[in-house]
Each structure stands twice: as structure tokens, then as C-alpha cells.
Enzyme design. Structure first.
Site, mmCIF file in Angstrom:
data_model
loop_
_atom_site.group_PDB
_atom_site.id
_atom_site.type_symbol
_atom_site.label_atom_id
_atom_site.label_comp_id
_atom_site.label_asym_id
_atom_site.label_seq_id
_atom_site.Cartn_x
_atom_site.Cartn_y
_atom_site.Cartn_z
ATOM 1 N N ASP A 166 6.251 9.476 9.226
ATOM 2 C CA ASP A 166 4.981 8.742 9.256
ATOM 3 C C ASP A 166 4.918 7.844 8.018
ATOM 4 O O ASP A 166 4.546 8.280 6.928
ATOM 5 C CB ASP A 166 3.809 9.734 9.281
ATOM 6 C CG ASP A 166 2.482 9.044 9.589
ATOM 7 O OD1 ASP A 166 2.453 7.796 9.594
ATOM 8 O OD2 ASP A 166 1.487 9.754 9.830
ATOM 9 N N GLU A 194 -9.184 -7.815 3.847
ATOM 10 C CA GLU A 194 -8.964 -7.100 5.102
ATOM 11 C C GLU A 194 -10.294 -6.673 5.725
ATOM 12 O O GLU A 194 -11.346 -6.733 5.084
ATOM 13 C CB GLU A 194 -8.082 -5.876 4.863
ATOM 14 C CG GLU A 194 -8.674 -4.899 3.867
ATOM 15 C CD GLU A 194 -8.383 -3.449 4.205
ATOM 16 O OE1 GLU A 194 -8.741 -3.048 5.323
ATOM 17 O OE2 GLU A 194 -7.828 -2.742 3.352
ATOM 18 N N VAL A 241 -3.789 -3.748 6.168
ATOM 19 C CA VAL A 241 -3.057 -4.529 5.171
ATOM 20 C C VAL A 241 -1.967 -5.347 5.859
ATOM 21 O O VAL A 241 -1.818 -6.550 5.622
ATOM 22 C CB VAL A 241 -2.454 -3.598 4.095
ATOM 23 C CG1 VAL A 241 -1.459 -4.360 3.204
ATOM 24 C CG2 VAL A 241 -3.556 -2.985 3.241
ATOM 25 N N LYS A 293 -3.084 4.807 -1.659
ATOM 26 C CA LYS A 293 -4.106 5.830 -1.448
ATOM 27 C C LYS A 293 -3.572 7.196 -1.873
ATOM 28 O O LYS A 293 -2.462 7.588 -1.523
ATOM 29 C CB LYS A 293 -4.535 5.851 0.020
ATOM 30 C CG LYS A 293 -5.243 4.574 0.466
ATOM 31 C CD LYS A 293 -5.702 4.684 1.910
ATOM 32 C CE LYS A 293 -6.465 3.430 2.324
ATOM 33 N NZ LYS A 293 -5.588 2.288 2.593
#
Length: 525
Positions: free
Chosen positions: A132, A19, A100, A153
Site C-alpha cells: 500500500d 488540493e 496530491v 502524514k
């Protein structure tokens, strides 16, 4: 698609997608550029071809040149591009780093099954109220690419992220001896992955199984950060809470939240989170490359094992017997080639040929899929040929140890005149009567048998004998003027149904038969 990536894909060599959001939004310049170069180097060192995905002036690029990497790393106003952003960014001719989600789309379109990143997005903390949820998760549910990451993450809600991945039908496996799902900077998250794979071979088997099923969903391979570089979970968690509080007070949400959080974490941990970030990205690149290599080997082995033999096919299929070549065509820029050991400017390209292979290729593309009898070495050329000829039945082709696949090199002037041709064709002598006779049943049932002039005379005579006994239709392709006359040295030629000579080959055949040259063509070109 960058030429090196395209060539690797055509030849079936392993490619790893990378990426570019981590370059454009994850780190400051020039550290982001050096990181991107290091990751590509790690991929190359471990046997795969790196394909960094980015958007430059409204075009998706799969594989970036170094100056393109530098452009993305140093530009201030590039965008963060996910699935929803692609139409706008492309239509406006803008540039950006792919997330991603965006990278998975490009990788899948290019035919790259393995993609390496740092960590995927997920359900944000408080996501049950804000809704979200990263598009990375829905992309994993709809795009069949294997993503190798250090889990999710740690700034996100890992438990809800795993639940959401389950809902999307994404197969999630931790990499290594433990099912502990990694939390990006930390090796432990307190959550278990549904499955785990112990090494790259098991990961490749898992990915190969998913691809083979034709599922539209992806696979997530979660690789823990190296022990020596992992940050303390408690230290990171405290920094996350402080960063989240500041983000809320500043009204930072959506796709701006993750870059803000990562930058804030780096400040609050005195750079420890960034050190962990770099280490895990490098480790993921190594692990992902090894998985890509293992997957490539697995796919090659399955292709060979699954190639259908035509012995019991209905209706009977044609049989083609002849040479398989790798051709190197070197064309000079200038009309005259300079001698004396000088280097002539020009272009060199590789193609796959051999008269028999060309005939079998043409018949295959017409839907006939003939059984092809030929011989190649066990070398780098044969691997490329077998991959290129994936649409053909290559199951009966001999692969011989300590033999070289036939190669031909033509040096051509700038005006297209052949200056010199060199051929290493000895392996064609291995297309023997003994080898071909193993397929007598196929031959006797074939509606058409094609044979070229590369094969030994005894093999041609055997085919002509079978043709006479079983009334077979045989097409002979003379190949070149020095080989054209082989069947005409005896009465074998009388069993041929078709021949396809050029004028020079026809003249050679005529001379062999002792016939006078017809008037009017002595000087024809």
C-alpha cells in the site's frame, strides 16, 4: 482555468495550486469550507494567486469560485480523485476532490510550478507486506511540480516513504535551519531529510534549478508545523497505534484508510490533531506563497538575463523600431453612450499593442525574431508586456525610471463605433537617434528595418540616412493620419522601400508632397 488564474499565468505572476481532497475528505462541513477560504486568503495576502483544483461534473477546474468551493465542501458523495481515478471520473461526469497526485497533474498541465498541501501520502505502515504505497510518491517521481507540505502524514511509515522518494528521484529538502524531516502534526520524525533550504529564496533557487534541468520529477519542500501548534509526538503515536488497530479490525484499507485515520486521531486527541492540522496547512500556505513569489522573481530575472542579443547573430536579423503600448478597449453594451457622468454597462479588456511591437511580434511568430528597439516605463505595465513578449527579443528595449509605459484607451459604442480615444504616448519620444544609433552595426547588417510613425522625426531621418548610405530595405508604417507625413517633410522618404498607409494616411502624405488628389477618391471611405 479560472480567469484570475489564467491572467496571472499569462502575466507571469505567482500562482499557488491547492488540493481539494482536504475539503472533500479531510474535514467536516462547514469547517472544511472556512479552512479552504482561509487558505486562499493567506495565499492572496502573501502576494500569490490561489488556484484550488477540483473536479466538477466531469471537468477539471484550476481555480474555484466560492460557490464551487461550497459545493465540494457540502457534497456527500464526491470522490477522492488520484491519477488512476481521473479517466473514470471525467468520463462519467462525476465530481471529486483531487489528491496530491491529481492536483499535481492539473497544476503541471496549467503551468503552475508550486503546489501547497497539508501532508503528502506515502508508504503505509505494513506497506512492505500490503504494497500500500500512495500514488503521491510516484507522481512526485514523474511530474515536475514543487510540493510544499508538512512532510509526510505521521500515520504512515516515514522511513520507507523517504526511501521510496529516493528511488523515484525526488529531491527532498526540509525548510528552515534543520534537516529534521517533519511528521505532519509533529516537528520531529526521527528521520533526516537529504537536504534543507533555509528560506523561500533558497527554496526558489532549488525549484528553479530542477525546472531548468528539465527533469520530469518533482521537488518536495517539507515545512515543520509551527512550534506553538505542534502536537506531542508520543501522544500522536499512541493515538495512531490505536487507530491502526481499529482500522485493521474493521477491514479499512486503500484510499479509505487515511480519512478514517485522521478522523479517529481527532477524536482520540480531543481535537489537538485537528488544531495542528489547521495550523500546519495555514503555515504551509504562507511559506508556499512566499516561495512562489520568490520563484516568480527569479524566473523574471533569468528571462531578462538570458534574452539573446542579436549583435553577433548569424544570419543578420531584422530590426524593428517603434512604440509599445498597453491598450484598454472599453466597449459599451448599448449603441449610444450616455453622457453626464453616468456609468455605461459594457466590457473592458486589456491587450498589448503599439505598432512597432505588433510588427516585431508578427516577425517573431514567423521565425525571424527581430531586434526590437522601443521604450517602456519601469511599472506594472512593463512587467506584463515583457512576460507577454517572452517569444520576442526584448533585450534592447529601454526600461526607464519615472516614465510611464505608453497606454491607449478606446471607448467604443455597442455598434463598434469609436466614441473617444485617449493616449499617453510621451515615452515614445525617448526612442531617440542617440539610443537607436547604439545599434548601428545591427541596422547596417539587417535584411529589413521597420520603423513606425510613433518615433521622433529625428530618429526617422537618421534611419533614412543610414538606409541611403548602406542600401537598406526600410519599411515605414505611418501609424495614424497625424504622424504619417514625418518622412515626407524632407527628402528622407526617398530612402524608404515600403510604406503601408491606409487611405486617410495616404491622402495626408499626398498633401504633404503637394500633389493633387487623384480624381475619384475624394469621397471614398
Amino acid at each position: 482555468i479560472h480567469p484570475s488564474v489564467q491572467e496571472a499565468l499569462v502575466e507571469g505572476r505567482p500562482v499557488v495550486a491547492l488540493e481539494s481532497t482536504i475539503i472533500t475528505h479531510g474535514m467536516a462541513y462547514p469547517q472544511n469550507l472556512s479552512m479552504a477560504r482561509e487558505v486562499e486568503e493567506i495565499v492572496t495576502t502573501n502576494g500569490a494567486v490561489p488556484a484550488t483544483v477540483g473536479i466538477l461534473r466531469g471537468r477539471i477546474h484550476v481555480g474555484l469560485r466560492d460557490e464551487e468551493l461550497e459545493f465540494l465542501a457540502s457534497s456527500k458523495n464526491v470522490l477522492k480523485v488520484s491519477r488512476r481515478d481521473l479517466p473514470f471520473v471525467l468520463s462519467q461526469g462525476l465530481s471529486g476532490g483531487t489528491t496530491v497526485s491529481g492536483t499535481m497533474i492539473a497544476a503541471h498541465r496549467a503551468g503552475i510550478p508550486v503546489f501547497v498541501t497539508g501532508g503528502i501520502g506515502g508508504v503505509h505502515r505494513g506497506g512492505e507486506s500490503t504494497l500500500d504505497v500512495s500514488a503521491d510518491l510516484t507522481e512526485l517521481g514523474r511530474t515536475p511540480v514543487a510540493v510544499v507540505s508538512a512532510g509526510v502524514k505521521s500515520i504512515l511509515d516515514i522511513g520507507r516513504t523517504l526511501e521510496y522518494l529516493e528511488t523515484q528521484g525526488v529531491c527532498v529538502a526540509a525548510f528552515g535551519e534543520s534537516r529534521e524531516f517533519p511528521a505532519f502534526f509533529s516537528r520531529q520524525s526521527g528521520f533526516q531529510a537529504p537536504y534543507h533550504v533555509r528560506n523561500e529564496e533558497e527554496a526558489a533557487e532549488l525549484i528553479g534549478s530542477a525546472l531548468g534541468l528539465g527533469l520530469s520529477s518533482g521537488v518536495l519542500i517539507a515545512v515543520p508545523c509551527p512550534q506553538e501548534n505542534a502536537a506531542s509526538g508520543q501522544v500522536i503515536e499512541e493515538a495512531i497505534q490505536q487507530s491502526l488497530s481499529e482500522a485493521r479490525s474493521k477491514g479499512i484499507t486503500g484510499k479509505e484508510l487515511t480519512p478514517f485515520m485522521l478522523q479517529k486521531l481527532n477524536e482520540l486527541t480531543d481535537g489537538k490533531s485537528l488544531d495542528s492540522n489547521l495550523a500546519l496547512i495555514q503555515n504551509n500556505a504562507k511559506v508556499g506563497s512566499c516561495i512562489a513569489v520568490a520563484l516568480s522573481k527569479l524566473q523574471r530575472a533569468r528571462r531578462k538575463g538570458n534574452l539573446p542579443r542579436r549583435k553577433h547573430a548569424t544570419p543578420p536579423q531584422p530590426v524593428v523600431i517603434g512604440g509599445t503600448n498597453v491598450d484598454f478597449i472599453a466597449k459599451a453594451q448599448n449603441p449610444v453612450i450616455l453622457g453626464g457622468g453616468q456609468t455605461n454597462a459594457g466590457r473592458v479588456r486589456r491587450t498589448f499593442g503599439g505598432v512597432g511591437r505588433n510588427l516585431a511580434d508578427g516577425l517573431s511568430r514567423l521565425g525571424q525574431t527581430p531586434l526590437f528597439l522601443s521604450a517602456v516605463g519601469k511599472d506594472e505595465h512593463s512587467e506584463s508586456i515583457l512576460q507577454y513578449c517572452h517569444h520576442m527579443d526584448m533585450s534592447a528595449v529601454l526600461q526607464l525610471e519615472k516614465k510611464s509605459t505608453a497606454t491607449y484607451c478606446a471607448v467604443i459604442t455597442g455598434t463598434g463605433e469609436l466614441s473617444v480615444g485617449l493616449g499617453d504616448m510621451d515615452i515614445h519620444q525617448q526612442i531617440t537617434e542617440r539610443y537607436v544609433s547604439q545599434f548601428k552595426e545591427n541596422l547596417c547588417q539587417a535584411p529589413l528595418v521597420c520603423i513606425d510613425g510613433n518615433v521622433p522625426l529625428s530618429t526617422i531621418e537618421y534611419i533614412c540616412q543610414l538606409a541611403g548610405e548602406h542600401q537598406l530595405a526600410v519599411c515605414y508604417e505611418p501609424t495614424d493620419v497625424n504622424k504619417a507625413s514625418k518622412p515626407f517633410l524632407s527628402d528622407s522618404w526617398k530612402a524608404l522601400t515600403y510604406i503601408s498607409p491606409n487611405l486617410q494616411e495616404l491622402r495626408a502624405i499626398n498633401r504633404t508632397l503637394g500633389n493633387p488628389l487623384p480624381a475619384g477618391i475624394e469621397y471614398s471611405e
